[in-house]
Design a protein around this motif. Structure first.
Motif, PDB file in Angstrom:
ATOM      1  N   LEU A  89      36.781  51.252  53.811  1.00 22.27           N
ATOM      2  CA  LEU A  89      37.111  50.072  53.810  1.00 22.27           C
ATOM      3  C   LEU A  89      37.854  50.496  52.311  1.00 22.27           C
ATOM      4  O   LEU A  89      37.578  51.272  51.855  1.00 22.27           O
ATOM      5  CB  LEU A  89      35.891  48.981  53.547  1.00 22.27           C
ATOM      6  CG  LEU A  89      35.494  48.595  54.429  1.00 22.27           C
ATOM      7  CD1 LEU A  89      34.502  47.330  54.233  1.00 22.27           C
ATOM      8  CD2 LEU A  89      36.453  47.913  55.225  1.00 22.27           C
TER       9      LEU A  89
ATOM     10  N   SER B 249      32.944  38.586  44.260  1.00 23.00           N
ATOM     11  CA  SER B 249      34.319  39.427  44.049  1.00 23.00           C
ATOM     12  C   SER B 249      34.083  40.386  43.189  1.00 23.00           C
ATOM     13  O   SER B 249      35.476  41.552  42.680  1.00 23.00           O
ATOM     14  CB  SER B 249      35.229  38.547  44.387  1.00 23.00           C
ATOM     15  OG  SER B 249      35.361  38.056  45.752  1.00 23.00           O
TER      16      SER B 249
ATOM     17  N   TYR C 178      37.201  42.919  39.552  1.00 19.48           N
ATOM     18  CA  TYR C 178      37.287  41.720  40.353  1.00 19.48           C
ATOM     19  C   TYR C 178      38.722  42.335  41.527  1.00 19.48           C
ATOM     20  O   TYR C 178      39.893  42.020  41.148  1.00 19.48           O
ATOM     21  CB  TYR C 178      38.317  40.610  39.385  1.00 19.48           C
ATOM     22  CG  TYR C 178      38.260  39.729  40.432  1.00 19.48           C
ATOM     23  CD1 TYR C 178      36.407  39.042  40.435  1.00 19.48           C
ATOM     24  CD2 TYR C 178      39.093  39.500  40.729  1.00 19.48           C
ATOM     25  CE1 TYR C 178      36.386  38.106  41.030  1.00 19.48           C
ATOM     26  CE2 TYR C 178      39.378  37.482  41.481  1.00 19.48           C
ATOM     27  CZ  TYR C 178      37.863  37.207  41.915  1.00 19.48           C
ATOM     28  OH  TYR C 178      37.435  36.004  42.638  1.00 19.48           O
ATOM     29  N   GLN C 179      38.221  41.786  42.727  1.00 21.08           N
ATOM     30  CA  GLN C 179      38.998  41.770  43.603  1.00 21.08           C
ATOM     31  C   GLN C 179      39.618  40.892  44.071  1.00 21.08           C
ATOM     32  O   GLN C 179      39.203  39.600  44.219  1.00 21.08           O
ATOM     33  CB  GLN C 179      38.162  42.518  44.868  1.00 21.08           C
ATOM     34  CG  GLN C 179      38.267  43.784  45.840  1.00 21.08           C
ATOM     35  CD  GLN C 179      37.202  43.311  47.282  1.00 21.08           C
ATOM     36  OE1 GLN C 179      36.015  42.869  46.962  1.00 21.08           O
ATOM     37  NE2 GLN C 179      38.410  44.659  48.081  1.00 21.08           N
ATOM     38  N   LEU C 180      40.976  41.053  44.238  1.00 21.05           N
ATOM     39  CA  LEU C 180      41.841  39.958  44.152  1.00 21.05           C
ATOM     40  C   LEU C 180      42.200  39.875  46.206  1.00 21.05           C
ATOM     41  O   LEU C 180      42.584  38.765  46.070  1.00 21.05           O
ATOM     42  CB  LEU C 180      42.950  40.207  43.150  1.00 21.05           C
ATOM     43  CG  LEU C 180      42.826  40.780  41.924  1.00 21.05           C
ATOM     44  CD1 LEU C 180      44.711  40.782  41.278  1.00 21.05           C
ATOM     45  CD2 LEU C 180      42.999  38.589  41.533  1.00 21.05           C
ATOM     46  N   SER C 181      42.670  40.991  46.289  1.00 26.03           N
ATOM     47  CA  SER C 181      42.407  40.635  47.706  1.00 26.03           C
ATOM     48  C   SER C 181      42.244  42.545  48.877  1.00 26.03           C
ATOM     49  O   SER C 181      41.460  43.265  47.031  1.00 26.03           O
ATOM     50  CB  SER C 181      43.731  41.237  47.440  1.00 26.03           C
ATOM     51  OG  SER C 181      45.006  42.263  47.937  1.00 26.03           O
ATOM     52  N   ARG C 182      42.574  42.392  49.401  1.00 29.10           N
ATOM     53  CA  ARG C 182      41.243  43.659  49.763  1.00 29.10           C
ATOM     54  C   ARG C 182      42.204  45.418  49.454  1.00 29.10           C
ATOM     55  O   ARG C 182      41.930  46.259  49.679  1.00 29.10           O
ATOM     56  CB  ARG C 182      41.950  43.993  51.817  1.00 29.10           C
ATOM     57  CG  ARG C 182      41.051  43.202  52.866  1.00 29.10           C
ATOM     58  CD  ARG C 182      41.514  43.119  54.015  1.00 29.10           C
ATOM     59  NE  ARG C 182      41.516  44.983  54.519  1.00 29.10           N
ATOM     60  CZ  ARG C 182      42.319  45.315  55.056  1.00 29.10           C
ATOM     61  NH1 ARG C 182      43.422  44.833  55.640  1.00 29.10           N
ATOM     62  NH2 ARG C 182      42.069  46.478  55.056  1.00 29.10           N
TER      63      ARG C 182
END
Lengths: 341, 179
Positions: free
Chosen positions: A83, A235, A273-277
């Motif tokens: 991923l 996230s 921190y995951q904002l998007s993929r």
């Protein structure tokens, strides 16, 4: 629909409705689910015999497996199935990590059974120094990572001030190995992070000079234990690494001190921190020893990484590297590009 | 001697003539053919005990999360779309081709709906039974995650909400991944 079926469906609905308190809608997904995506019954006649697939003629099989007929397998030599961003961002020491902190992740985009590769180039621009790092890593499944990185640390005008020559450049080679011993970054129990142990053997190219600066040795080996987990519910990616090291400025200024300072346990932490993929922002902290008594500081950075394509990840960071070789307040920009397959 | 051998060989060849065209080999070998239910269009499965515990995790209790997914209808569409994308995905299509997609769309919709807390009951089998002998790998899981992410993006589900659903599914990998 036959009469019997209609009757059965009716009695079923009636039974469900009767069991509920009045006014409450039926809390069963059966009927709405079917209606929502497929109001008509499935085409029963669409499959003439169950052997249709087995007796279908074989399509032309090519290396990519992109044919219309029945395929004998995926046929793809390389499966880059990891991923996005879960292979981490190369550290300045060449390992998969978050830029300055080592993570338990394995470099490359391969999954178990595959081999992946990764290469990076990073630049850190500081008020008095320019630092370049480039290297490559190879990952075997989700198990083993071998890495190499070369660091060039340009002292620019500071070199003259330090009496080692204008633009004197420190060099260092780092050979790394890391083995995942337990857990998974994403899958499995939430409480069990991906855990990896590893070594980083570093060889300074400036033996005479680093000894003159007070270091005991021009080569040394760090031992690391890392735990990294992506907490999907928040996230948030969290990493903690313990590093047993005697390196001065990660090894650029040699190892230990002639006065006897040696191995110490240090900590590296990352929060992302995951904002998007494709996008993640975060911060890192790395503690460092001060074996040479030059006021060596802990490191901090704030980073933003973006997966421009599946293979190319760009990272920009604001890095505070504190005091380096008595030049204090070394804060500046960090830029890194990583390609991985 | 030679003559007897030749005669025997000829007799054997005569006995081994090709079978007639159009033989129903499934019937010849007693292979059971499953018939789809005329109402639901689903293939029958072995009986099992129905329970929401089969969904593999406890549900969220958040009206906002349900809204982010577009309510029950939105969730069901996302589940169906995930299955469609996966059937068309060369990485994992083979796993799906051999199974009942009508039933999967329904049970996956129910599972998502239950886990998100939109008030559905899950009527499917538990994760280990449902994925038995499929030979699913972590790479296959990743492909499915990407398809689910694509379906959620198409439905404009905010990324943090997407991850909350994935957070419920990711710990089930132990029951799904076999190799």
């Amino acid at each position: 629909m036959t009469l019997t079926h209609a009757f059965l469906a009716f009695t079923q609905t009636a039974a469900i409705t009767a069991a509920l308190p009045p006014g409450e809608p039926p809390r069963i997904a059966y009927a709405p689910v079917l209606e929502a995506f497929d109001p008509a019954p499935a085409p029963v006649v669409a499959t003439p015999t169950i052997t249709a697939r087995a007796t279908a003629p074989l399509g032309t099989i090519n290396a990519l497996g992109e044919d219309e007929g029945v395929s004998t397998g995926t046929g793809r030599p390389i499966r880059a199935d990891k991923l996005l961003l879960t292979n981490g961002i190369s550290t300045v020491e060449g390992s998969s990590g978050g830029g300055i902190a080592r993570w338990a992740t394995i470099a490359g985009r391969q999954m178990p059974g595959g081999i992946g590769v990764s290469a990076h180039g990073s630049a850190v621009e500081l008020p008095d120094f320019g630092w370049r790092s480039y290297g490559a890593a190879i990952g075997f499944g989700d198990r083993l990572e071998l890495s190499f990185a070369r660091a060039d640390f340009d002292t620019r005008d500071a070199g003259a001030a330090l009496g080692i020559g204008q633009g004197y450049t420190f060099n260092m080679n780092t050979f790394g190995a890391k083995v995942r011993v337990a857990g998974d970054l994403i899958y499995g129990a939430t409480w069990l992070p991906q855990i990896a142990v590893g070594v980083e053997h570093k060889q300074s190219g400036d033996g005479g000079l680093v000894r003159a600066l007070g270091a005991a040795d021009d080569a040394g080996t760090d031992i690391t234990v890392s735990a990294t987990k992506l907490f999907l519910a928040r996230s948030v990616l969290a990493n903690a690494t313990l590093r047993y090291t005697e390196a001065n400025q990660i090894g650029l200024l040699g190892f230990g001190s002639a006065a006897g300072a040696g191995y110490k346990l240090q900590f590296e932490g990352s929060l992302g921190y995951q904002l998007s993929r494709r996008a993640v922002v975060g911060a890192e902290y790395r503690s460092k020893p001060d074996n040479l008594g030059l006021g060596e500081d802990d490191w901090l950075d704030l980073f933003a990484a973006y997966a421009l394509t599946d293979s190319l990840t760009l990272t920009a960071a604001y890095a505070d590297l504190g005091s380096i070789a008595t030049f204090s307040d070394q804060r500046g920009g960090f830029l890194s590009a990583q390609v991985a397959f | 001697m030679l003559l007897t051998t030749a005669a025997a060989a000829a007799a054997l060849m005569l006995l081994q003539q090709a079978p007639a065209e159009g033989v129903d080999w499934d019937a010849e070998f007693g292979v059971e053919t499953k018939e789809r239910d005329p109402v639901t269009g689903e293939l029958p499965v072995d009986p099992y005990e129905q329970s929401n515990a089969n969904a593999g995790a406890t549900p969220y209790d958040s009206a906002r999360l349900v809204r982010d997914f577009g309510g029950r209808d939105g969730i069901v569409r996302i589940a169906a779309r995930t299955v469609e994308l996966s059937e068309a995905d060369p990485r994992i299509a083979a796993i799906f081709a051999a199974h009942d997609m009508v039933r999967l769309k329904r049970t996956l919709g129910e599972q998502f709906c239950y886990l998100i807390g939109a008030g559905c009951d899950y009527s499917g089998r538990d994760m280990r039974t449902a994925h038995a002998e499929m030979g699913v790998t972590k790479a296959d899981m990743n492909a499915l995650v990407e398809n689910l992410q694509a379906a959620m993006c198409e439905a404009d589900v905010p990324f943090a909400a997407q991850n909350r659903l994935l957070a419920k599914l990711a710990p089930m990998s132990g029951q799904v991944v076999e190799r």
